[in-house]
Write an enzyme that holds these catalytic residues in place. Structure first.
Site, PDB file in Angstrom:
ATOM      1  N   ARG A  18       5.217 -16.825   7.661  1.00 55.17           N
ATOM      2  CA  ARG A  18       5.910 -17.907   8.373  1.00 55.17           C
ATOM      3  C   ARG A  18       6.957 -18.621   7.526  1.00 55.17           C
ATOM      4  NH1 ARG A  18       1.498 -21.628  10.531  1.00 55.17           N
ATOM      5  NH2 ARG A  18       0.067 -20.449   9.200  1.00 55.17           N
TER       6      ARG A  18
ATOM      7  N   THR B  74      -9.444 -12.552   2.176  1.00 54.63           N
ATOM      8  CA  THR B  74      -9.714 -13.378   0.997  1.00 54.63           C
ATOM      9  C   THR B  74     -10.933 -12.901   0.201  1.00 54.63           C
ATOM     10  OG1 THR B  74     -10.819 -14.908   2.519  1.00 54.63           O
ATOM     11  CG2 THR B  74      -8.587 -15.471   1.854  1.00 54.63           C
TER      12      THR B  74
ATOM     13  N   GLY C 120     -10.825 -22.658   9.051  1.00 50.89           N
ATOM     14  CA  GLY C 120     -12.225 -22.292   9.211  1.00 50.89           C
ATOM     15  C   GLY C 120     -13.055 -23.553   9.369  1.00 50.89           C
TER      16      GLY C 120
ATOM     17  N   ASN D  50      40.137 -27.237 -24.753  1.00 53.29           N
ATOM     18  CA  ASN D  50      39.145 -26.665 -25.663  1.00 53.29           C
ATOM     19  C   ASN D  50      39.082 -25.152 -25.603  1.00 53.29           C
ATOM     20  OD1 ASN D  50      38.145 -26.884 -23.002  1.00 53.29           O
ATOM     21  ND2 ASN D  50      36.033 -26.752 -23.726  1.00 53.29           N
TER      22      ASN D  50
ATOM     23  N   ARG E 296      55.983 -35.592 -27.396  1.00 56.85           N
ATOM     24  CA  ARG E 296      56.521 -35.485 -26.040  1.00 56.85           C
ATOM     25  C   ARG E 296      58.034 -35.467 -26.128  1.00 56.85           C
ATOM     26  NH1 ARG E 296      54.728 -41.657 -25.067  1.00 56.85           N
ATOM     27  NH2 ARG E 296      56.614 -42.651 -25.843  1.00 56.85           N
TER      28      ARG E 296
HETATM   29  C1  UD1 Z   1      -8.341 -19.555   4.754  1.00 57.65           C
HETATM   30  C2  UD1 Z   1      -9.844 -19.577   5.065  1.00 57.65           C
HETATM   31  C3  UD1 Z   1     -10.151 -20.741   6.009  1.00 57.65           C
HETATM   32  C4  UD1 Z   1      -9.670 -22.024   5.423  1.00 57.65           C
HETATM   33  C5  UD1 Z   1      -8.205 -21.946   5.027  1.00 57.65           C
HETATM   34  C6  UD1 Z   1      -7.802 -23.166   4.230  1.00 57.65           C
HETATM   35  C7  UD1 Z   1     -10.510 -17.235   5.010  1.00 57.65           C
HETATM   36  C8  UD1 Z   1     -10.830 -16.033   5.800  1.00 57.65           C
HETATM   37  N1  UD1 Z   1     -10.200 -18.329   5.707  1.00 57.65           N
HETATM   38  O1  UD1 Z   1      -7.690 -19.305   5.982  1.00 57.65           O
HETATM   39  O2  UD1 Z   1     -11.546 -20.800   6.237  1.00 57.65           O
HETATM   40  O3  UD1 Z   1      -9.873 -23.085   6.332  1.00 57.65           O
HETATM   41  O4  UD1 Z   1      -7.963 -20.798   4.173  1.00 57.65           O
HETATM   42  O5  UD1 Z   1      -6.429 -23.151   3.959  1.00 57.65           O
HETATM   43  O6  UD1 Z   1     -10.556 -17.190   3.792  1.00 57.65           O
HETATM   44  N2  UD1 Z   1      -4.838 -14.114   0.382  1.00 57.65           N
HETATM   45  C9  UD1 Z   1      -4.864 -13.084  -0.516  1.00 57.65           C
HETATM   46  N3  UD1 Z   1      -5.206 -11.845  -0.061  1.00 57.65           N
HETATM   47  C10 UD1 Z   1      -5.539 -11.608   1.219  1.00 57.65           C
HETATM   48  C11 UD1 Z   1      -5.479 -12.671   2.126  1.00 57.65           C
HETATM   49  C12 UD1 Z   1      -5.148 -13.923   1.677  1.00 57.65           C
HETATM   50  O7  UD1 Z   1      -4.601 -13.268  -1.700  1.00 57.65           O
HETATM   51  O8  UD1 Z   1      -5.835 -10.451   1.533  1.00 57.65           O
HETATM   52  C13 UD1 Z   1      -4.472 -15.447  -0.124  1.00 57.65           C
HETATM   53  C14 UD1 Z   1      -3.253 -16.030   0.539  1.00 57.65           C
HETATM   54  O9  UD1 Z   1      -2.089 -15.687  -0.204  1.00 57.65           O
HETATM   55  C15 UD1 Z   1      -3.534 -17.537   0.454  1.00 57.65           C
HETATM   56  C16 UD1 Z   1      -5.048 -17.606   0.535  1.00 57.65           C
HETATM   57  O10 UD1 Z   1      -5.529 -16.328   0.182  1.00 57.65           O
HETATM   58  O11 UD1 Z   1      -3.125 -18.063  -0.783  1.00 57.65           O
HETATM   59  C17 UD1 Z   1      -5.541 -17.988   1.936  1.00 57.65           C
HETATM   60  O12 UD1 Z   1      -5.129 -16.973   2.833  1.00 57.65           O
HETATM   61  P1  UD1 Z   1      -4.621 -17.320   4.290  1.00 57.65           P
HETATM   62  O13 UD1 Z   1      -4.304 -16.064   4.987  1.00 57.65           O
HETATM   63  O14 UD1 Z   1      -3.591 -18.364   4.232  1.00 57.65           O
HETATM   64  O15 UD1 Z   1      -5.980 -17.889   4.905  1.00 57.65           O
HETATM   65  P2  UD1 Z   1      -6.113 -18.882   6.099  1.00 57.65           P
HETATM   66  O16 UD1 Z   1      -5.972 -18.163   7.369  1.00 57.65           O
HETATM   67  O17 UD1 Z   1      -5.250 -20.065   5.852  1.00 57.65           O
END
Ligand code: UD1
Ligand code: CA
Length: 459
Positions: free
Chosen positions: A16, A81, A142, A389, A443
Protein backbone atom coordinates in the site's frame (compact mmCIF):
# COMPACT_ATOMS: atom_id res chain seq x y z
CA UNK A 1 17.23 -9.40 32.84
CA UNK A 2 18.45 -12.46 30.99
CA UNK A 3 20.16 -12.34 27.61
CA UNK A 4 18.08 -10.40 25.10
CA UNK A 5 18.03 -11.04 21.36
CA UNK A 6 15.98 -8.83 19.06
CA UNK A 7 14.41 -9.86 15.76
CA UNK A 8 12.86 -7.22 13.50
CA UNK A 9 10.42 -8.30 10.78
CA UNK A 10 10.90 -6.34 7.59
CA UNK A 11 10.42 -8.81 4.75
CA UNK A 12 6.88 -7.88 3.78
CA UNK A 13 6.01 -6.12 0.58
CA UNK A 14 4.47 -2.90 1.85
CA UNK A 15 2.08 -2.95 -1.12
CA UNK A 16 0.00 0.00 0.00
CA UNK A 17 2.99 2.36 0.09
CA UNK A 18 3.09 2.11 -3.73
CA UNK A 19 6.80 2.74 -3.57
CA UNK A 20 10.03 1.61 -5.20
CA UNK A 21 11.66 2.02 -1.82
CA UNK A 22 11.37 -0.59 0.96
CA UNK A 23 8.69 0.49 3.42
CA UNK A 24 10.92 0.58 6.50
CA UNK A 25 13.26 3.06 4.79
CA UNK A 26 10.55 5.68 4.44
CA UNK A 27 11.33 8.63 6.67
CA UNK A 28 9.15 9.85 9.54
CA UNK A 29 10.28 12.91 11.50
CA UNK A 30 13.74 12.82 10.02
CA UNK A 31 14.59 9.16 10.51
CA UNK A 32 13.81 6.03 8.49
CA UNK A 33 11.09 3.97 10.18
CA UNK A 34 13.51 1.16 10.93
CA UNK A 35 15.83 3.51 12.81
CA UNK A 36 13.06 4.46 15.20
CA UNK A 37 12.57 0.74 15.85
CA UNK A 38 16.30 0.05 16.21
CA UNK A 39 16.67 2.88 18.71
CA UNK A 40 13.95 1.47 20.93
CA UNK A 41 15.52 -1.98 20.57
CA UNK A 42 19.01 -0.84 21.47
CA UNK A 43 17.76 0.48 24.82
CA UNK A 44 17.35 -3.20 25.78
CA UNK A 45 21.11 -3.70 25.20
CA UNK A 46 20.45 -6.83 23.13
CA UNK A 47 23.23 -9.31 22.42
CA UNK A 48 22.10 -9.48 18.81
CA UNK A 49 19.69 -7.87 16.38
CA UNK A 50 18.48 -9.90 13.41
CA UNK A 51 16.55 -8.21 10.63
CA UNK A 52 14.33 -10.45 8.53
CA UNK A 53 14.47 -9.17 4.98
CA UNK A 54 12.88 -10.47 1.79
CA UNK A 55 11.07 -8.08 -0.48
CA UNK A 56 13.68 -5.63 -1.88
CA UNK A 57 16.25 -7.37 0.35
CA UNK A 58 19.28 -6.04 -1.52
CA UNK A 59 18.16 -2.44 -1.33
CA UNK A 60 17.37 -2.73 2.34
CA UNK A 61 20.66 -4.40 3.23
CA UNK A 62 22.63 -1.76 1.32
CA UNK A 63 20.80 1.04 3.09
CA UNK A 64 21.43 -0.49 6.51
CA UNK A 65 25.06 -1.53 6.02
CA UNK A 66 26.43 1.37 8.06
CA UNK A 67 24.40 0.42 11.16
CA UNK A 68 26.65 -1.69 13.33
CA UNK A 69 25.71 -4.96 14.98
CA UNK A 70 22.91 -6.01 12.63
CA UNK A 71 22.59 -9.49 11.19
CA UNK A 72 20.30 -10.27 8.27
CA UNK A 73 18.22 -13.33 7.49
CA UNK A 74 16.48 -13.58 4.15
CA UNK A 75 12.90 -14.84 4.01
CA UNK A 76 12.12 -15.98 0.49
CA UNK A 77 9.27 -16.41 -0.29
CA UNK A 78 7.35 -14.50 2.39
CA UNK A 79 4.90 -17.00 3.82
CA UNK A 80 3.78 -15.11 6.89
CA UNK A 81 5.05 -13.77 10.20
CA UNK A 82 5.53 -17.22 11.78
CA UNK A 83 7.62 -18.34 8.82
CA UNK A 84 9.51 -15.02 8.96
CA UNK A 85 10.66 -15.51 12.54
CA UNK A 86 11.77 -19.05 11.76
CA UNK A 87 14.37 -17.62 9.36
CA UNK A 88 16.28 -16.19 12.33
CA UNK A 89 16.93 -19.65 13.77
CA UNK A 90 20.30 -20.35 12.09
CA UNK A 91 21.65 -16.98 13.25
CA UNK A 92 20.55 -17.59 16.84
CA UNK A 93 21.87 -21.11 17.22
CA UNK A 94 23.00 -21.77 20.78
CA UNK A 95 21.49 -18.51 22.04
CA UNK A 96 19.23 -18.53 25.07
CA UNK A 97 17.21 -16.02 27.05
CA UNK A 98 14.47 -13.76 25.75
CA UNK A 99 13.76 -13.00 22.11
CA UNK A 100 11.98 -9.70 21.54
CA UNK A 101 10.15 -9.56 18.23
CA UNK A 102 9.51 -6.17 16.64
CA UNK A 103 8.09 -4.97 13.34
CA UNK A 104 10.17 -2.65 11.21
CA UNK A 105 7.08 -0.59 10.40
CA UNK A 106 6.00 0.19 13.99
CA UNK A 107 8.09 3.25 14.87
CA UNK A 108 6.35 4.78 17.90
CA UNK A 109 7.06 2.04 20.38
CA UNK A 110 8.90 3.43 23.39
CA UNK A 111 11.94 1.83 24.93
CA UNK A 112 10.19 1.99 28.30
CA UNK A 113 7.26 -0.07 26.99
CA UNK A 114 9.63 -2.70 25.64
CA UNK A 115 11.44 -2.85 28.94
CA UNK A 116 8.09 -3.32 30.74
CA UNK A 117 7.18 -6.12 28.33
CA UNK A 118 10.45 -7.94 29.02
CA UNK A 119 10.17 -7.39 32.79
CA UNK A 120 6.68 -8.91 33.00
CA UNK A 121 7.64 -11.74 30.65
CA UNK A 122 10.62 -12.74 32.74
CA UNK A 123 8.98 -12.16 36.12
CA UNK A 124 6.10 -14.48 35.20
CA UNK A 125 8.36 -17.11 33.62
CA UNK A 126 6.25 -16.94 30.46
CA UNK A 127 6.96 -18.83 27.24
CA UNK A 128 5.44 -15.93 25.32
CA UNK A 129 4.21 -12.46 26.24
CA UNK A 130 2.17 -10.43 23.79
CA UNK A 131 2.13 -6.64 23.82
CA UNK A 132 -1.49 -5.57 23.32
CA UNK A 133 -3.46 -2.35 23.13
CA UNK A 134 -7.10 -1.36 23.37
CA UNK A 135 -7.97 0.79 20.39
CA UNK A 136 -11.11 2.58 19.21
CA UNK A 137 -10.96 1.11 15.70
CA UNK A 138 -9.45 -2.35 15.77
CA UNK A 139 -10.31 -3.25 12.15
CA UNK A 140 -7.45 -4.98 10.38
CA UNK A 141 -5.60 -6.05 13.50
CA UNK A 142 -5.43 -9.44 15.17
CA UNK A 143 -7.85 -9.57 18.15
CA UNK A 144 -6.89 -10.79 21.60
CA UNK A 145 -9.22 -13.57 22.74
CA UNK A 146 -9.25 -14.05 26.52
CA UNK A 147 -10.55 -17.03 28.50
CA UNK A 148 -13.06 -16.94 31.40
CA UNK A 149 -10.20 -16.23 33.76
CA UNK A 150 -9.23 -13.19 31.69
CA UNK A 151 -6.01 -14.80 30.45
CA UNK A 152 -4.95 -14.57 26.84
CA UNK A 153 -6.19 -17.69 25.07
CA UNK A 154 -5.44 -16.92 21.46
CA UNK A 155 -5.19 -14.30 18.74
CA UNK A 156 -7.54 -14.28 15.78
CA UNK A 157 -6.67 -12.30 12.68
CA UNK A 158 -9.24 -9.81 11.42
CA UNK A 159 -9.84 -11.77 8.22
CA UNK A 160 -10.48 -14.97 10.17
CA UNK A 161 -12.52 -13.39 12.96
CA UNK A 162 -16.22 -14.04 13.57
CA UNK A 163 -18.55 -11.02 13.88
CA UNK A 164 -18.41 -11.43 17.66
CA UNK A 165 -14.61 -11.54 17.68
CA UNK A 166 -14.49 -8.43 15.52
CA UNK A 167 -16.21 -6.60 18.38
CA UNK A 168 -13.08 -7.11 20.53
CA UNK A 169 -11.23 -3.85 20.99
CA UNK A 170 -8.01 -5.37 22.33
CA UNK A 171 -5.54 -6.00 19.55
CA UNK A 172 -2.19 -7.67 18.98
CA UNK A 173 0.58 -5.11 18.52
CA UNK A 174 2.75 -7.63 16.69
CA UNK A 175 5.40 -7.17 19.38
CA UNK A 176 6.22 -10.10 21.62
CA UNK A 177 8.73 -11.47 24.09
CA UNK A 178 9.52 -15.17 23.73
CA UNK A 179 11.49 -17.61 25.80
CA UNK A 180 13.94 -18.91 23.23
CA UNK A 181 13.96 -22.50 24.50
CA UNK A 182 10.67 -23.83 23.09
CA UNK A 183 10.34 -21.20 20.36
CA UNK A 184 11.76 -22.51 17.11
CA UNK A 185 10.44 -26.05 17.50
CA UNK A 186 6.99 -24.63 18.19
CA UNK A 187 7.14 -22.30 15.17
CA UNK A 188 7.37 -25.41 12.97
CA UNK A 189 3.99 -26.54 14.28
CA UNK A 190 2.19 -23.48 12.94
CA UNK A 191 -0.05 -24.29 9.99
CA UNK A 192 -1.37 -22.15 7.20
CA UNK A 193 -5.01 -23.12 6.90
CA UNK A 194 -6.50 -19.68 7.41
CA UNK A 195 -8.04 -16.88 5.37
CA UNK A 196 -4.67 -15.69 4.04
CA UNK A 197 -2.95 -19.07 3.66
CA UNK A 198 -0.06 -17.74 5.77
CA UNK A 199 1.92 -19.06 8.71
CA UNK A 200 0.64 -16.75 11.44
CA UNK A 201 3.03 -16.10 14.30
CA UNK A 202 0.09 -15.25 16.63
CA UNK A 203 -1.01 -18.91 16.36
CA UNK A 204 1.82 -19.66 18.76
CA UNK A 205 -0.36 -18.39 21.58
CA UNK A 206 -2.85 -21.23 21.16
CA UNK A 207 -0.11 -23.81 20.59
CA UNK A 208 1.54 -22.81 23.87
CA UNK A 209 -1.74 -22.72 25.78
CA UNK A 210 -2.59 -26.24 24.52
CA UNK A 211 0.75 -27.42 25.84
CA UNK A 212 0.14 -25.80 29.19
CA UNK A 213 2.91 -23.21 28.76
CA UNK A 214 2.42 -19.76 30.29
CA UNK A 215 1.37 -17.02 27.91
CA UNK A 216 1.01 -13.46 29.17
CA UNK A 217 -0.27 -10.20 27.74
CA UNK A 218 0.96 -6.72 28.60
CA UNK A 219 -1.38 -3.89 27.62
CA UNK A 220 0.03 -0.56 26.52
CA UNK A 221 -1.22 2.55 28.28
CA UNK A 222 -0.87 4.67 25.16
CA UNK A 223 -2.28 2.61 22.31
CA UNK A 224 -0.77 4.97 19.75
CA UNK A 225 2.60 3.34 20.35
CA UNK A 226 1.62 0.36 18.24
CA UNK A 227 0.52 2.35 15.21
CA UNK A 228 2.00 0.70 12.17
CA UNK A 229 2.77 2.29 8.83
CA UNK A 230 1.12 0.60 5.88
CA UNK A 231 0.34 3.61 3.70
CA UNK A 232 1.57 7.14 3.02
CA UNK A 233 -1.35 8.44 5.05
CA UNK A 234 -0.21 6.44 8.07
CA UNK A 235 3.36 7.57 7.47
CA UNK A 236 2.23 11.18 7.81
CA UNK A 237 0.15 10.39 10.89
CA UNK A 238 3.02 8.67 12.64
CA UNK A 239 5.41 11.48 11.68
CA UNK A 240 3.00 14.03 13.16
CA UNK A 241 2.96 12.16 16.46
CA UNK A 242 6.76 11.90 16.58
CA UNK A 243 7.06 15.58 15.80
CA UNK A 244 4.58 16.57 18.47
CA UNK A 245 6.54 14.54 21.04
CA UNK A 246 9.78 16.27 20.11
CA UNK A 247 8.19 19.71 20.16
CA UNK A 248 6.57 19.04 23.53
CA UNK A 249 9.87 17.92 25.03
CA UNK A 250 11.57 21.10 23.79
CA UNK A 251 8.79 23.34 25.05
CA UNK A 252 9.01 21.61 28.44
CA UNK A 253 12.72 22.47 28.49
CA UNK A 254 12.08 26.17 27.89
CA UNK A 255 11.94 26.63 24.13
CA UNK A 256 9.12 28.76 22.66
CA UNK A 257 7.57 27.11 19.63
CA UNK A 258 5.05 29.56 18.25
CA UNK A 259 3.12 26.98 16.23
CA UNK A 260 4.09 23.37 16.98
CA UNK A 261 1.85 22.06 14.20
CA UNK A 262 4.10 23.63 11.56
CA UNK A 263 7.48 23.17 13.26
CA UNK A 264 9.65 20.28 12.15
CA UNK A 265 12.44 19.31 14.51
CA UNK A 266 14.27 16.01 14.05
CA UNK A 267 14.76 13.67 17.02
CA UNK A 268 18.47 14.38 17.56
CA UNK A 269 18.25 18.17 17.38
CA UNK A 270 18.97 20.12 20.55
CA UNK A 271 17.67 23.63 21.30
CA UNK A 272 18.60 25.79 24.28
CA UNK A 273 16.11 27.56 26.56
CA UNK A 274 14.59 30.91 25.63
CA UNK A 275 15.07 30.30 21.96
CA UNK A 276 11.99 31.30 19.96
CA UNK A 277 11.07 29.26 16.91
CA UNK A 278 8.53 30.73 14.51
CA UNK A 279 6.18 28.72 12.25
CA UNK A 280 7.48 26.73 9.31
CA UNK A 281 10.99 26.13 10.66
CA UNK A 282 12.81 22.87 9.87
CA UNK A 283 15.69 21.77 12.09
CA UNK A 284 17.21 18.58 10.76
CA UNK A 285 19.87 15.96 11.38
CA UNK A 286 22.23 16.66 14.25
CA UNK A 287 21.59 20.39 14.42
CA UNK A 288 22.30 22.12 17.73
CA UNK A 289 20.77 25.50 18.54
CA UNK A 290 21.90 27.53 21.53
CA UNK A 291 19.82 29.51 23.97
CA UNK A 292 18.22 32.88 23.42
CA UNK A 293 18.13 32.57 19.63
CA UNK A 294 15.27 33.65 17.41
CA UNK A 295 14.57 31.68 14.27
CA UNK A 296 11.99 33.18 11.95
CA UNK A 297 9.60 31.45 9.58
CA UNK A 298 10.74 29.39 6.67
CA UNK A 299 14.24 28.65 7.92
CA UNK A 300 15.83 25.23 7.29
CA UNK A 301 18.92 24.21 9.23
CA UNK A 302 20.63 20.86 8.64
CA UNK A 303 23.51 19.32 10.64
CA UNK A 304 24.69 22.69 11.88
CA UNK A 305 25.68 24.26 15.19
CA UNK A 306 24.19 27.63 16.06
CA UNK A 307 25.50 29.25 19.25
CA UNK A 308 23.62 31.44 21.74
CA UNK A 309 21.82 34.66 20.90
CA UNK A 310 21.79 34.21 17.14
CA UNK A 311 19.06 35.93 15.11
CA UNK A 312 18.03 34.22 11.90
CA UNK A 313 15.56 36.11 9.75
CA UNK A 314 13.08 34.49 7.40
CA UNK A 315 13.84 31.99 4.65
CA UNK A 316 17.46 31.06 5.29
CA UNK A 317 19.03 27.69 4.52
CA UNK A 318 22.00 26.64 6.65
CA UNK A 319 23.76 23.36 5.87
CA UNK A 320 26.61 21.65 7.77
CA UNK A 321 27.93 24.91 9.13
CA UNK A 322 28.67 26.75 12.35
CA UNK A 323 27.24 30.05 13.49
CA UNK A 324 28.81 31.76 16.50
CA UNK A 325 27.02 33.71 19.18
CA UNK A 326 25.35 37.00 18.41
CA UNK A 327 25.47 36.55 14.64
CA UNK A 328 22.60 37.79 12.45
CA UNK A 329 21.61 35.97 9.34
CA UNK A 330 19.19 36.64 6.51
CA UNK A 331 16.56 37.08 5.39
CA UNK A 332 17.18 34.88 2.33
CA UNK A 333 20.73 33.80 3.14
CA UNK A 334 22.18 30.49 1.96
CA UNK A 335 24.96 29.12 4.12
CA UNK A 336 26.37 26.05 2.44
CA UNK A 337 28.54 23.31 3.97
CA UNK A 338 31.73 23.93 5.90
CA UNK A 339 31.01 27.56 6.54
CA UNK A 340 31.71 29.38 9.75
CA UNK A 341 29.96 32.59 10.68
CA UNK A 342 31.89 34.37 13.45
CA UNK A 343 30.53 35.95 16.59
CA UNK A 344 28.42 39.04 15.93
CA UNK A 345 28.98 38.72 12.18
CA UNK A 346 26.18 39.71 9.80
CA UNK A 347 25.14 37.76 6.73
CA UNK A 348 22.43 39.68 4.98
CA UNK A 349 19.86 39.11 2.27
CA UNK A 350 20.76 37.14 -0.81
CA UNK A 351 24.21 36.27 0.45
CA UNK A 352 25.61 32.80 -0.26
CA UNK A 353 28.49 31.34 1.69
CA UNK A 354 30.22 28.08 0.78
CA UNK A 355 33.23 26.66 2.61
CA UNK A 356 33.82 30.15 3.89
CA UNK A 357 34.62 31.56 7.27
CA UNK A 358 33.52 35.03 8.20
CA UNK A 359 35.44 36.52 11.11
CA UNK A 360 34.09 38.05 14.26
CA UNK A 361 32.02 41.16 13.57
CA UNK A 362 32.48 40.89 9.79
CA UNK A 363 29.59 41.98 7.58
CA UNK A 364 28.37 40.78 4.22
CA UNK A 365 25.00 42.40 4.13
CA UNK A 366 23.75 42.28 0.57
CA UNK A 367 23.80 40.11 -2.55
CA UNK A 368 27.15 38.33 -2.42
CA UNK A 369 28.74 35.00 -3.30
CA UNK A 370 31.53 34.15 -0.90
CA UNK A 371 32.95 30.71 -1.73
CA UNK A 372 36.20 29.11 -0.51
CA UNK A 373 37.07 32.28 1.36
CA UNK A 374 38.71 33.10 4.66
CA UNK A 375 37.43 36.46 5.78
CA UNK A 376 38.92 38.13 8.85
CA UNK A 377 37.49 40.08 11.74
CA UNK A 378 35.54 43.27 11.10
CA UNK A 379 35.82 42.97 7.35
CA UNK A 380 33.13 44.82 5.41
CA UNK A 381 32.06 43.04 2.25
CA UNK A 382 30.14 45.45 0.04
CA UNK A 383 26.96 44.67 -1.83
CA UNK A 384 27.38 42.48 -4.87
CA UNK A 385 30.87 41.22 -4.04
CA UNK A 386 31.80 37.92 -5.66
CA UNK A 387 34.69 35.59 -4.97
CA UNK A 388 35.59 34.06 -8.32
CA UNK A 389 36.69 30.78 -6.80
CA UNK A 390 36.47 28.49 -9.81
CA UNK A 391 38.64 28.79 -12.92
CA UNK A 392 36.78 26.08 -14.80
CA UNK A 393 39.08 23.34 -13.56
CA UNK A 394 39.94 23.91 -9.91
CA UNK A 395 38.71 25.85 -6.87
CA UNK A 396 40.93 28.50 -5.27
CA UNK A 397 40.81 30.41 -2.00
CA UNK A 398 40.27 34.07 -1.37
CA UNK A 399 41.74 35.50 1.81
CA UNK A 400 40.58 38.84 3.17
CA UNK A 401 42.50 39.89 6.26
CA UNK A 402 41.16 41.69 9.33
CA UNK A 403 39.55 45.05 8.90
CA UNK A 404 39.66 45.15 5.10
CA UNK A 405 36.92 46.97 3.18
CA UNK A 406 35.65 45.51 -0.07
CA UNK A 407 33.75 48.07 -2.13
CA UNK A 408 30.45 47.11 -3.70
CA UNK A 409 30.28 45.06 -6.88
CA UNK A 410 33.87 43.83 -6.68
CA UNK A 411 35.15 40.55 -8.03
CA UNK A 412 38.00 38.87 -6.21
CA UNK A 413 39.62 36.43 -8.64
CA UNK A 414 41.11 33.61 -6.56
CA UNK A 415 43.70 32.72 -5.54
CA UNK A 416 44.02 36.21 -4.16
CA UNK A 417 44.62 37.94 -0.84
CA UNK A 418 43.48 41.32 0.40
CA UNK A 419 45.75 42.47 3.24
CA UNK A 420 44.68 43.74 6.63
CA UNK A 421 42.96 47.09 6.58
CA UNK A 422 43.22 47.40 2.78
CA UNK A 423 40.48 48.99 0.67
CA UNK A 424 39.16 47.68 -2.62
CA UNK A 425 37.42 50.35 -4.67
CA UNK A 426 33.84 49.66 -5.71
CA UNK A 427 33.46 47.87 -9.02
CA UNK A 428 36.99 46.44 -9.02
CA UNK A 429 38.15 43.18 -10.49
CA UNK A 430 41.01 42.14 -8.24
CA UNK A 431 43.40 39.65 -9.77
CA UNK A 432 46.57 40.39 -7.77
CA UNK A 433 47.15 40.46 -4.00
CA UNK A 434 46.44 43.77 -2.30
CA UNK A 435 49.03 44.75 0.33
CA UNK A 436 47.83 45.66 3.82
CA UNK A 437 46.68 49.25 4.18
CA UNK A 438 46.65 49.82 0.37
CA UNK A 439 43.80 50.99 -1.86
CA UNK A 440 43.29 48.78 -4.90
CA UNK A 441 41.36 50.09 -7.87
CA UNK A 442 40.78 47.61 -10.64
CA UNK A 443 38.30 49.18 -13.02
CA UNK A 444 38.19 51.29 -16.17
CA UNK A 445 38.71 54.98 -15.59
CA UNK A 446 35.58 57.02 -16.09
CA UNK A 447 35.42 59.30 -19.13
CA UNK A 448 32.74 62.03 -19.42
CA UNK A 449 31.96 63.23 -22.97
CA UNK A 450 30.27 66.61 -22.67
CA UNK A 451 27.20 67.17 -24.84
CA UNK A 452 27.42 63.64 -26.32
CA UNK A 453 23.74 62.88 -25.83
CA UNK A 454 22.21 65.82 -27.65
CA UNK A 455 24.79 65.54 -30.45
CA UNK A 456 23.95 61.91 -31.10
CA UNK A 457 20.27 61.88 -30.44
CA UNK A 458 18.13 61.40 -33.56
CA UNK A 459 15.89 64.40 -34.06
C1 UD1 B 1 0.24 -8.53 12.09
C2 UD1 B 1 -0.36 -9.57 13.05
C3 UD1 B 1 -1.60 -8.98 13.72
C4 UD1 B 1 -1.27 -7.70 14.41
C5 UD1 B 1 -0.58 -6.73 13.46
C6 UD1 B 1 -0.05 -5.53 14.22
C7 UD1 B 1 0.14 -11.71 12.01
C8 UD1 B 1 -0.38 -12.83 11.20
N1 UD1 B 1 -0.73 -10.74 12.29
O1 UD1 B 1 -0.74 -8.31 11.09
O2 UD1 B 1 -2.11 -9.92 14.66
O3 UD1 B 1 -2.43 -7.12 14.95
O4 UD1 B 1 0.56 -7.35 12.81
O5 UD1 B 1 0.48 -4.58 13.34
O6 UD1 B 1 1.29 -11.73 12.39
N2 UD1 B 1 6.41 -9.83 7.48
C9 UD1 B 1 7.51 -10.56 7.11
N3 UD1 B 1 7.31 -11.70 6.40
C10 UD1 B 1 6.09 -12.16 6.08
C11 UD1 B 1 4.98 -11.39 6.45
C12 UD1 B 1 5.16 -10.24 7.17
O7 UD1 B 1 8.64 -10.19 7.42
O8 UD1 B 1 6.02 -13.21 5.44
C13 UD1 B 1 6.63 -8.60 8.25
C14 UD1 B 1 6.10 -7.36 7.58
O9 UD1 B 1 7.12 -6.77 6.78
C15 UD1 B 1 5.76 -6.47 8.78
C16 UD1 B 1 5.37 -7.47 9.85
O10 UD1 B 1 5.92 -8.71 9.46
O11 UD1 B 1 6.88 -5.75 9.22
C17 UD1 B 1 3.84 -7.60 10.00
O12 UD1 B 1 3.32 -8.08 8.78
P1 UD1 B 1 1.95 -7.54 8.20
O13 UD1 B 1 1.66 -8.26 6.95
O14 UD1 B 1 1.95 -6.07 8.18
O15 UD1 B 1 0.96 -8.10 9.32
P2 UD1 B 1 -0.44 -7.53 9.69
O16 UD1 B 1 -1.44 -8.00 8.73
O17 UD1 B 1 -0.33 -6.07 9.93
CA1 CA C 1 1.28 -4.29 9.46
Amino acid sequence: MSDIHVVVLAAGKGTRMKSARPKVLHVAAGLPLIDHVLRAASALSPLSIVIIIGHQAGQLKDALHSRTGLAFAVQEPQLGTGHALLQAEPLLEGASGTLVLLSGDVPLLRAASLAALVRTHEARGAAATVLTAVVPSPAGYGRIVRDEGGRIAGIVEHKDASPAEREIGEINSGVYAFDMKPLFAALREIGSSNAQGEYYLPDLVRIYRDRGLTVEAVTLEDSREILGVNSRKELAEVAAILRAEKNEALMASGVTIVDPATTYIAPDVTVGPDTVIHPGVHLEGRTQIGSGCEIHSGVRIVDSAVADGVLIHNFCVILESQVSSGARIGPFAHIRPQSNVGADAHVGNFVELKNTSLGQGAKANHLSYLGDATIGRKVNVGAGTITCNYDGAAKHRTVIDDGAFIGSDSQLVAPVRVGAGAYVAAGSTITRDVPPDALAIGRGTQVNKDGWVSKNKKK
